[in-house]
Design an enzyme around this catalytic site. Sequence first.
Site, PDB file in Angstrom:
ATOM      1  N   THR A  82      42.560  39.791  -2.397  1.00  0.00           N
ATOM      2  CA  THR A  82      42.480  38.342  -2.660  1.00  0.00           C
ATOM      3  C   THR A  82      42.509  37.966  -1.286  1.00  0.00           C
ATOM      4  OG1 THR A  82      45.073  38.340  -2.228  1.00  0.00           O
ATOM      5  CG2 THR A  82      44.071  38.336  -4.452  1.00  0.00           C
ATOM      6  N   HIS A  83      41.669  36.869  -0.878  1.00  0.00           N
ATOM      7  CA  HIS A  83      41.408  36.552   0.656  1.00  0.00           C
ATOM      8  C   HIS A  83      40.714  37.587   1.260  1.00  0.00           C
ATOM      9  CE1 HIS A  83      44.713  33.405  -0.222  1.00  0.00           C
ATOM     10  NE2 HIS A  83      45.326  34.328  -0.650  1.00  0.00           N
ATOM     11  N   SER A 101      14.721  49.547   8.862  1.00  0.00           N
ATOM     12  CA  SER A 101      14.708  48.533   9.935  1.00  0.00           C
ATOM     13  C   SER A 101      13.453  48.910  11.015  1.00  0.00           C
ATOM     14  CB  SER A 101      15.853  48.466  10.922  1.00  0.00           C
ATOM     15  OG  SER A 101      15.483  48.137  12.466  1.00  0.00           O
ATOM     16  N   LYS A 146      18.876  52.560  10.124  1.00  0.00           N
ATOM     17  CA  LYS A 146      19.383  51.413   9.259  1.00  0.00           C
ATOM     18  C   LYS A 146      18.829  51.637   7.719  1.00  0.00           C
ATOM     19  CE  LYS A 146      20.815  47.717  10.060  1.00  0.00           C
ATOM     20  NZ  LYS A 146      20.949  46.408  10.920  1.00  0.00           N
ATOM     21  N   GLU A 160      20.644  40.521  -0.522  1.00  0.00           N
ATOM     22  CA  GLU A 160      20.698  39.450   0.240  1.00  0.00           C
ATOM     23  C   GLU A 160      19.850  38.497  -0.188  1.00  0.00           C
ATOM     24  OE1 GLU A 160      20.732  40.761   4.923  1.00  0.00           O
ATOM     25  OE2 GLU A 160      19.971  42.286   3.704  1.00  0.00           O
ATOM     26  N   TYR A 179       8.613   7.235 -21.238  1.00  0.00           N
ATOM     27  CA  TYR A 179       8.072   8.209 -20.084  1.00  0.00           C
ATOM     28  C   TYR A 179       7.830   7.496 -19.056  1.00  0.00           C
ATOM     29  CZ  TYR A 179       4.834  11.315 -17.951  1.00  0.00           C
ATOM     30  OH  TYR A 179       4.040  11.920 -17.056  1.00  0.00           O
ATOM     31  N   GLN A 222       6.592  14.057 -14.390  1.00  0.00           N
ATOM     32  CA  GLN A 222       5.711  15.183 -13.756  1.00  0.00           C
ATOM     33  C   GLN A 222       6.258  16.076 -13.022  1.00  0.00           C
ATOM     34  OE1 GLN A 222       1.555  14.705 -14.153  1.00  0.00           O
ATOM     35  NE2 GLN A 222       1.485  14.825 -11.937  1.00  0.00           N
ATOM     36  N   LYS A 233       8.157  20.032 -13.601  1.00  0.00           N
ATOM     37  CA  LYS A 233       7.420  21.330 -13.733  1.00  0.00           C
ATOM     38  C   LYS A 233       7.678  22.358 -12.592  1.00  0.00           C
ATOM     39  CE  LYS A 233       4.822  19.275 -17.077  1.00  0.00           C
ATOM     40  NZ  LYS A 233       5.137  18.203 -16.373  1.00  0.00           N
TER      41      LYS A 233
END
Length: 463
Positions: free
Chosen positions: A160-161, A282, A288, A295, A322, A327, A330
Site C-alpha cells: 500500500t502506498h 538499447s 539493457k 510502457e 443529425y 462525422q 469515426k
Amino acid sequence: MTEQSSNQMWGGRFAAGPDAIMEAINASIGFDKRMAAQDIAGSRAHAAMLAATGVITDSDAEAIREGLLTVLSEIERGEFQFSTALEDIHMNVEARLKEIIGEPAGRLHTGRSRNDQVATDFKLWVRDQLDAAESGLLALIRALLAQAEAGADWVMPGFTHLQTAQPVTWGHHMMAYVEMFGRDLSRVRDARARMNECPLGAAALAGTSFPIDRHMTAQALGFDRPAANSLDAVSDRDFALEFLSVASICAVHLSRFAEELVIWSSAQFRFVTLSDRFSTGSSIMPQKKNPDAAELIRAKVGRIFGANTALMMVMKGLPLAYSKDMQEDKEQVFDAADNWMLALAAMEGMVKDMTANRDSLAAAAGSGFSTATDLADWLVRVLGLPFRDAHHVTGSLVAMAEKKGCDLPDLTLEDMQSVHAGITQDVYSVLGVDNSVNSRQSYGGTAPDQVRAQIARWKEMLP
Ligand code: ARG
C-alpha cells in the site's frame, strides 16, 4: 479555385461544384472507407426489404445485390477507386454501383437517407469491435489464470502506498487483475446488448412514407430490434460514447498492470522477467532490456481517453437530429479501437510469456517487517491485548529490529520479552511469510486455498 460540376448525388439545385477547401473539410472517405463492408451489408439488407415490401421489383433488387457483391470484391481486392468528390463511403459505393448496374442503382436509396445509413454502418462497425474486445479480454483473462494457477502459493510483498504492507500470494495478485478485466468484459457485453437496435429506416429523421419493414432489416443485420424513435435513431451516438468509456476504463486497468510490470521487471525489483519477444534493447547500453510494450500499453490510455473526451465534446449541446458535427465521431473511435485491441493483445502476449521469479518474490516478501500485522494479531489472540495496545507493542519491536538491522523473526525471545513480558516462543509460528499468507483465509483473502477457489470460480464462468 477551379469550378467543378455539381455533385452527382445531391447536386440538382447546385450550379457550381464545391471549393477545394469545402471538399477537403467535408469529405470523410479518407477514413470512413473502413466501413465499406458494413455499408454494403446495410444496403443489401435494405434492397432485399424494399423488394419484399414491393417498393422495388425483384429484378432490380437482384441487380443491386449482385452489383453490391461486385463492389465489395473490388474493395477487398484493393481495386476500388475511392473519390473525395463523392464525399463518403455511402456515395462512393452507390456511384460505383450505378456504373456497374445502371438505372436500378438509383432505386437503392428509396426510403432511407445517409443519416440512418451512417448510423447503421457505424453501429455495425462498433459492434464488431465490441466482439473483438470480448475475445481479447477472454484471452487475457485466460493468460492471467494460467499465471495465477502456477503461482497460487508463491509469496510476494503486498503493497500500500508502494510500501511493503503484508505478504500476499502471486496468484492473488494475478487474480486481482482477472476481477478487473472480468468487469471490463461484463461492461463490453452490456454495451453490446444496449446498442443492438437498428437505425436503418429512420431515413433522414422523420421516418418514411414508403411501406418499409424495419423489423426485417433489423433482423437481417443481426440487431435485436429496430430503434424505436427515428429522431433518436439518426442522432444517437451513445453507442460510440459507451464504447469509448468502456475502452477507457479497460485502458486504465491495462495501464495499472503495465506500470507494475515496468516496476517489477527493473533490476531493483526483479519480480518478473519479460520475454525477449516482448522487450527491446538499447542502441547504446548493451545490458539493457526494456519493457517497451508495457510502457506503450501504459500510455495508450492517453489517446483512448482522449478520444472519449473528444467525442463527448462533439456531441455536447448538439440539437436534434443529425448534424455534420457527428462525422467527427469515426476517427476517434477507429483510433481508440485499434489501440485498445493492440494493447489487449500485447498484454496477453506479455503475460503469457513472462516468468515470475519465485525466489526474488519470496525474498522481498519477508523484508520490510511485512509480518508486523501478524505479530499484532498474535498479541491480541493469544495474550488478549486490545488491538491498539498490540499495535503499539509491535511498533516498538519493529523499531528495535530496525535499530539492530534485522527482521522481526530474527529478534530473540529475550528481545521480545523486554518489550512485553508475556510473549512466548509460540509467536515465531506467525512470523514466517508462509504462515502469514496461509492464515488469510477470509473469503477473497490471499491464502492459497482462497486463491484456488477464486481460480476455480472463474474457470467455471468462462465460456
Ligand atoms: N459522412 C457522413 C457522416 O459520417 C454521412 C452522413 C451525411 N449526412 C448528411 N445529411 N450529409 O456523418
